[in-house]
Design a protein around this motif. Sequence first.
Motif, PDB file in Angstrom:
ATOM      1  N   TYR A  19       0.827  -1.209   0.000  1.00 48.09           N
ATOM      2  CA  TYR A  19       0.000   0.000   0.000  1.00 48.09           C
ATOM      3  C   TYR A  19       0.864   1.263   0.000  1.00 48.09           C
ATOM      4  O   TYR A  19       0.518   2.262  -0.633  1.00 48.09           O
ATOM      5  CB  TYR A  19      -0.931   0.014   1.213  1.00 48.09           C
ATOM      6  N   LEU A  20       1.978   1.215   0.704  1.00 45.81           N
ATOM      7  CA  LEU A  20       2.835   2.395   0.803  1.00 45.81           C
ATOM      8  C   LEU A  20       3.360   2.814  -0.569  1.00 45.81           C
ATOM      9  O   LEU A  20       3.497   4.010  -0.854  1.00 45.81           O
ATOM     10  CB  LEU A  20       4.003   2.111   1.751  1.00 45.81           C
ATOM     11  N   GLN A  55      -4.889   7.960   0.836  1.00 46.20           N
ATOM     12  CA  GLN A  55      -5.558   6.804   1.445  1.00 46.20           C
ATOM     13  C   GLN A  55      -4.656   5.580   1.444  1.00 46.20           C
ATOM     14  O   GLN A  55      -4.672   4.783   2.394  1.00 46.20           O
ATOM     15  CB  GLN A  55      -6.857   6.491   0.702  1.00 46.20           C
ATOM     16  N   ASN A  56      -3.869   5.422   0.385  1.00 40.98           N
ATOM     17  CA  ASN A  56      -2.935   4.293   0.346  1.00 40.98           C
ATOM     18  C   ASN A  56      -1.975   4.333   1.531  1.00 40.98           C
ATOM     19  O   ASN A  56      -1.690   3.304   2.156  1.00 40.98           O
ATOM     20  CB  ASN A  56      -2.136   4.312  -0.960  1.00 40.98           C
ATOM     21  N   ILE A  57      -1.476   5.530   1.838  1.00 42.07           N
ATOM     22  CA  ILE A  57      -0.546   5.658   2.964  1.00 42.07           C
ATOM     23  C   ILE A  57      -1.260   5.377   4.283  1.00 42.07           C
ATOM     24  O   ILE A  57      -0.698   4.740   5.186  1.00 42.07           O
ATOM     25  CB  ILE A  57       0.110   7.054   2.963  1.00 42.07           C
ATOM     26  N   GLU A  58      -2.509   5.830   4.390  1.00 44.59           N
ATOM     27  CA  GLU A  58      -3.282   5.519   5.598  1.00 44.59           C
ATOM     28  C   GLU A  58      -3.460   4.010   5.750  1.00 44.59           C
ATOM     29  O   GLU A  58      -3.354   3.461   6.855  1.00 44.59           O
ATOM     30  CB  GLU A  58      -4.654   6.201   5.543  1.00 44.59           C
ATOM     31  N   ASP A  59      -3.732   3.335   4.636  1.00 41.88           N
ATOM     32  CA  ASP A  59      -3.894   1.879   4.676  1.00 41.88           C
ATOM     33  C   ASP A  59      -2.585   1.199   5.074  1.00 41.88           C
ATOM     34  O   ASP A  59      -2.588   0.193   5.800  1.00 41.88           O
ATOM     35  CB  ASP A  59      -4.361   1.364   3.316  1.00 41.88           C
ATOM     36  N   ASP A  61       6.048   9.977   4.814  1.00 40.28           N
ATOM     37  CA  ASP A  61       5.377  10.260   3.542  1.00 40.28           C
ATOM     38  C   ASP A  61       3.917  10.669   3.716  1.00 40.28           C
ATOM     39  O   ASP A  61       3.251  11.010   2.732  1.00 40.28           O
ATOM     40  CB  ASP A  61       5.426   9.024   2.637  1.00 40.28           C
ATOM     41  N   ARG A  62       3.422  10.628   4.939  1.00 36.63           N
ATOM     42  CA  ARG A  62       1.990  10.828   5.176  1.00 36.63           C
ATOM     43  C   ARG A  62       1.517  12.198   4.691  1.00 36.63           C
ATOM     44  O   ARG A  62       2.190  13.215   4.894  1.00 36.63           O
ATOM     45  CB  ARG A  62       1.689  10.671   6.670  1.00 36.63           C
ATOM     46  N   ILE A  63       0.361  12.214   4.061  1.00 39.84           N
ATOM     47  CA  ILE A  63      -0.225  13.447   3.537  1.00 39.84           C
ATOM     48  C   ILE A  63      -1.269  13.997   4.501  1.00 39.84           C
ATOM     49  O   ILE A  63      -1.346  15.204   4.730  1.00 39.84           O
ATOM     50  CB  ILE A  63      -0.854  13.180   2.152  1.00 39.84           C
ATOM     51  N   LEU A 102       6.053  13.806  11.202  1.00 39.18           N
ATOM     52  CA  LEU A 102       7.510  13.683  11.243  1.00 39.18           C
ATOM     53  C   LEU A 102       7.990  13.279  12.638  1.00 39.18           C
ATOM     54  O   LEU A 102       8.949  12.507  12.771  1.00 39.18           O
ATOM     55  CB  LEU A 102       8.163  14.994  10.813  1.00 39.18           C
ATOM     56  N   GLU A 103       7.319  13.782  13.665  1.00 46.96           N
ATOM     57  CA  GLU A 103       7.676  13.358  15.022  1.00 46.96           C
ATOM     58  C   GLU A 103       7.421  11.863  15.200  1.00 46.96           C
ATOM     59  O   GLU A 103       8.229  11.146  15.810  1.00 46.96           O
ATOM     60  CB  GLU A 103       6.866  14.151  16.057  1.00 46.96           C
ATOM     61  N   ASP A 104       6.291  11.396  14.665  1.00 48.07           N
ATOM     62  CA  ASP A 104       5.977   9.965  14.756  1.00 48.07           C
ATOM     63  C   ASP A 104       7.004   9.136  13.985  1.00 48.07           C
ATOM     64  O   ASP A 104       7.378   8.033  14.417  1.00 48.07           O
ATOM     65  CB  ASP A 104       4.572   9.706  14.213  1.00 48.07           C
ATOM     66  N   ALA A 105       7.444   9.665  12.845  1.00 49.27           N
ATOM     67  CA  ALA A 105       8.457   8.957  12.055  1.00 49.27           C
ATOM     68  C   ALA A 105       9.770   8.861  12.827  1.00 49.27           C
ATOM     69  O   ALA A 105      10.382   7.786  12.925  1.00 49.27           O
ATOM     70  CB  ALA A 105       8.677   9.670  10.724  1.00 49.27           C
TER      71      ALA A 105
END
Length: 410
Positions: free
Chosen positions: A123-124, A133-137, A171-173, A181-184
Motif C-alpha cells: 500500500y505504501l 488513502q494508500n498511505i493511511e492503509d 510520507d503521510r499526507i 515527522l515526530e511519529d516517524a
Amino acid sequence: MDEQDYLDFLMEVFEAIADSNGDSKKVVYQLLQANLDKLDNNFAQFLQTWATAKFSEVTTEEAKSIANTIWDFSYYLHEFPLGKKANNMEIRIAGYEAVLKVFTRESHQENWAAIQNNLGNAYLYRIRGDIAQNIEDAIAAYHLALEVRTKQDFPINWAMTQNNLAIAYSDRIRGDIAQNLEDAIAAYHLALEVRTKQDFPINWATTQNNLATAYLYRIRGDIAQNIEDAIAADHLALEVYTKQDFPMDWAMTQNNLALAYSKRIRGDIAQNIEDAIAAYLLALEVRTKQDFPMDWAMTQNNLAIAYRNRIRGDIAQNIEDAIAAYHLALEVYTKQDFPINWAMTQYNLAIAYSDRISSNGVQNLENIIKTYQSENLELAIAAYQNASEIYTREAFPEDWAEIQHNISKP
C-alpha cells in the motif's frame, strides 16, 4: 484475455514454485517474463476471486498450501523489474488480501503479522488509487502487524516494521505534517533499539539514513539542531555504506548529506556549501547518466543549486557551473517524461541566467549591460516561459505568480 488463460498461467506459477528446488524466485521471474501480457489489473481481480472460492472447496491443509504459494508469488512481484509496476502492485495487494483469509490472526498470528507488514509495504508504494488513502492503509497495516510483532517476542521483525511505519509517517499526507515527522522519528529510534551497528549493520545504516532525512525536514524543535542531527545520522550511515561495498546506498547518502550541508545553519556558511558540492560530486561518481539517469539528473540539479549559492571561487565561474549542471539535468528531465521536474529545473535555470555574469572578454560596464540584455536576459525569459507551461496559474498559482513577477522585472 479470458479466465482460462489466467487460470492456466496461475497453475504454471504454482508448478514453478513447487518444482523449483529452493530457487523459486529465479524460476518464477522467467515465467513472469514470458507472460507479461497476463500481469494486468484483471488478473489481480481474478486471483482474489479464484483464491477465495478455492479456499472454501479444499481442506484446511490444502488451503494453507495454496495460501503459501500465493504469498510467495505476491512477494516475488515486489522486486520483479518488468511489466507495469502499477499492475504488479495491484496483484501483490490482491494476493496478500486473499492469503489473509487463511492465515488469520486467530489461527496463524505470526504469518498474519508478516502478511500485514507486506501488505503495508504494498500500500505504501501503490501507484493506483488515492495516494493519501494508500498511505493511511499502509500505516493501519503496520500497526496491526505490531500488535503481534512485539519487541519482546519478535524483536527483529518488530524493528523492521517500526522502520517501515516510520517511512509511512514520513510520507503521510493527511494529519498534521509536523506530528507525522515526530511519529516517524520516534519509530526510527525504536527500530534502532534493536538494529544496532554491531548486530545488524546494514539495517542500522538504512535506518540511520532514513532518520537523517526525517531530521532534515523536521518542523518542530530547533532547526539548526535538527540539521546537525541529520548530518550526524548521514555520517553514521556512511560508516557502513562504503563506496566499495554498497555503492548505490553510498551515493544516495552522499546526496542526502549534501542536501543537509546546503541547509546547514551552524558552522561557516562558505565551508558548508563547499562540503555540499564535494558530496554531490562524490554521489555522481556512482550516479551516472547511463546507469541511474533519474538519480543523476536529481543530483545534477542539486549540484547546480549549490554552485549558484557558492561563496568561494570565482562568482562568474560558479554561475557557469550551475548553468551547465542545470542543462545536464534537462537531458533527463524532459517536458514529456518529467514535466514537473522539467519545469522546476527550467525555473532554476532562469534564475541562474538572470544572475549570470559574462566573463568572455567583457571589459566594461556598458558591454556587461549589453551582453546581459541581449543574451542572458533572453535566455532567462525563455526558461521562465518554459517553466510557466507547467507552472500554470490554475495548477501552481504561487509559482506562476513568481514567474510572472520575474519575467516583468526590468
